[in-house]
Design a protein around this motif. Structure first.
Motif, PDB file in Angstrom:
ATOM      1  N   THR A  15       1.355  -1.110   0.127  1.00 27.98           N
ATOM      2  CA  THR A  15       0.433  -0.578  -0.199  1.00 27.98           C
ATOM      3  C   THR A  15       0.884   1.755   0.266  1.00 27.98           C
ATOM      4  O   THR A  15       1.906   1.880   0.253  1.00 27.98           O
ATOM      5  N   THR A  16       0.484   2.310  -0.930  1.00 27.79           N
ATOM      6  CA  THR A  16       1.275   3.603  -0.974  1.00 27.79           C
ATOM      7  C   THR A  16       0.402   4.351   0.346  1.00 27.79           C
ATOM      8  O   THR A  16      -0.749   4.181   0.660  1.00 27.79           O
ATOM      9  N   SER A  18      -0.601   7.061  -0.978  1.00 24.41           N
ATOM     10  CA  SER A  18      -2.239   7.267  -1.092  1.00 24.41           C
ATOM     11  C   SER A  18      -3.482   6.411  -1.168  1.00 24.41           C
ATOM     12  O   SER A  18      -4.829   6.980  -0.828  1.00 24.41           O
ATOM     13  N   GLY A  19      -2.545   5.662  -0.192  1.00 23.32           N
ATOM     14  CA  GLY A  19      -3.686   4.274  -0.461  1.00 23.32           C
ATOM     15  C   GLY A  19      -4.206   3.231  -1.488  1.00 23.32           C
ATOM     16  O   GLY A  19      -4.448   2.297  -1.058  1.00 23.32           O
ATOM     17  N   GLU A  20      -3.485   3.549  -2.209  1.00 24.44           N
ATOM     18  CA  GLU A  20      -2.871   2.788  -3.777  1.00 24.44           C
ATOM     19  C   GLU A  20      -2.393   1.474  -3.395  1.00 24.44           C
ATOM     20  O   GLU A  20      -1.561   1.400  -2.579  1.00 24.44           O
ATOM     21  N   ARG A  21      -3.088   0.499  -3.983  1.00 20.57           N
ATOM     22  CA  ARG A  21      -1.512  -0.703  -4.098  1.00 20.57           C
ATOM     23  C   ARG A  21      -0.415  -0.182  -5.422  1.00 20.57           C
ATOM     24  O   ARG A  21      -0.984   0.221  -6.289  1.00 20.57           O
ATOM     25  N   ASP A  23       2.141  -0.822  -7.982  1.00 19.92           N
ATOM     26  CA  ASP A  23       2.034  -2.295  -9.091  1.00 19.92           C
ATOM     27  C   ASP A  23       3.368  -0.867  -9.895  1.00 19.92           C
ATOM     28  O   ASP A  23       3.426  -0.055 -10.683  1.00 19.92           O
ATOM     29  N   THR A  28       3.613   5.049 -12.593  1.00 22.89           N
ATOM     30  CA  THR A  28       3.670   5.834 -10.905  1.00 22.89           C
ATOM     31  C   THR A  28       4.825   6.758 -10.235  1.00 22.89           C
ATOM     32  O   THR A  28       5.841   5.700 -10.719  1.00 22.89           O
ATOM     33  N   ARG A  54       2.249   9.874 -12.971  1.00 23.42           N
ATOM     34  CA  ARG A  54       1.370   9.767 -11.426  1.00 23.42           C
ATOM     35  C   ARG A  54       2.087  10.061 -10.177  1.00 23.42           C
ATOM     36  O   ARG A  54       1.765   8.851  -9.930  1.00 23.42           O
ATOM     37  N   ASN A  56       1.532   9.130  -6.408  1.00 19.92           N
ATOM     38  CA  ASN A  56       0.857   8.342  -5.214  1.00 19.92           C
ATOM     39  C   ASN A  56       1.130   7.680  -4.853  1.00 19.92           C
ATOM     40  O   ASN A  56       1.206   6.769  -3.482  1.00 19.92           O
ATOM     41  N   ASP A  57       2.670   8.610  -3.736  1.00 17.80           N
ATOM     42  CA  ASP A  57       3.293   7.695  -3.014  1.00 17.80           C
ATOM     43  C   ASP A  57       4.416   9.243  -2.224  1.00 17.80           C
ATOM     44  O   ASP A  57       4.578   9.668  -3.105  1.00 17.80           O
ATOM     45  N   SER A  70       8.147   3.495 -10.775  1.00 21.05           N
ATOM     46  CA  SER A  70       8.068   2.825 -10.537  1.00 21.05           C
ATOM     47  C   SER A  70       9.348   2.211 -11.660  1.00 21.05           C
ATOM     48  O   SER A  70       9.736   2.940 -12.543  1.00 21.05           O
TER      49      SER A  70
END
Length: 93
Positions: A15-16, A18-21, A23, A28, A54, A56-57, A70
């Motif tokens: 989990t990042t 931002s709450g996303e997993r 990938d 990202t 984008r 996200n972390d 990534s």
């Protein structure tokens, strides 16, 4: 301008901030201060290759580094073998 690095494979699926997993195949990145969802053009200075990511972390937390990418983004910049490269960031609006 500053140094970019990329995430180790062991972070895939975690989990990042931002709450996303996370990938490794997504375009990202992590940045210390830019808002989640911000799109950033990352330009590798020694070869001119670019990728848009984008945020996200949060991170990177290594001195001298300004963005963590990534693996897919790192491949597009041709930096997987090098590990870290000098880049310029441009926030897209």
């Amino acid at each position: 301008m500053g140094m970019a690095s990329y995430y180790a494979d062991r972070y895939h699926g975690r989990t990042t901030a931002s709450g996303e997993r996370f990938d490794q195949q997504a375009l990202t990145a992590a940045h210390r201060t830019l808002a989640f969802g911000t799109r950033v053009r990352v330009t590798r200075l020694d070869n001119g290759r670019e990728v848009t990511v984008r945020i996200n972390d949060r991170g990177p937390f290594v001195r001298g580094r300004i963005i963590d990418l990534s693996k897919r983004a790192a491949r597009q910049l041709g930096m997987v073998r090098d590990g870290t490269v000098k880049v310029r960031l441009s926030v897209l609006r």
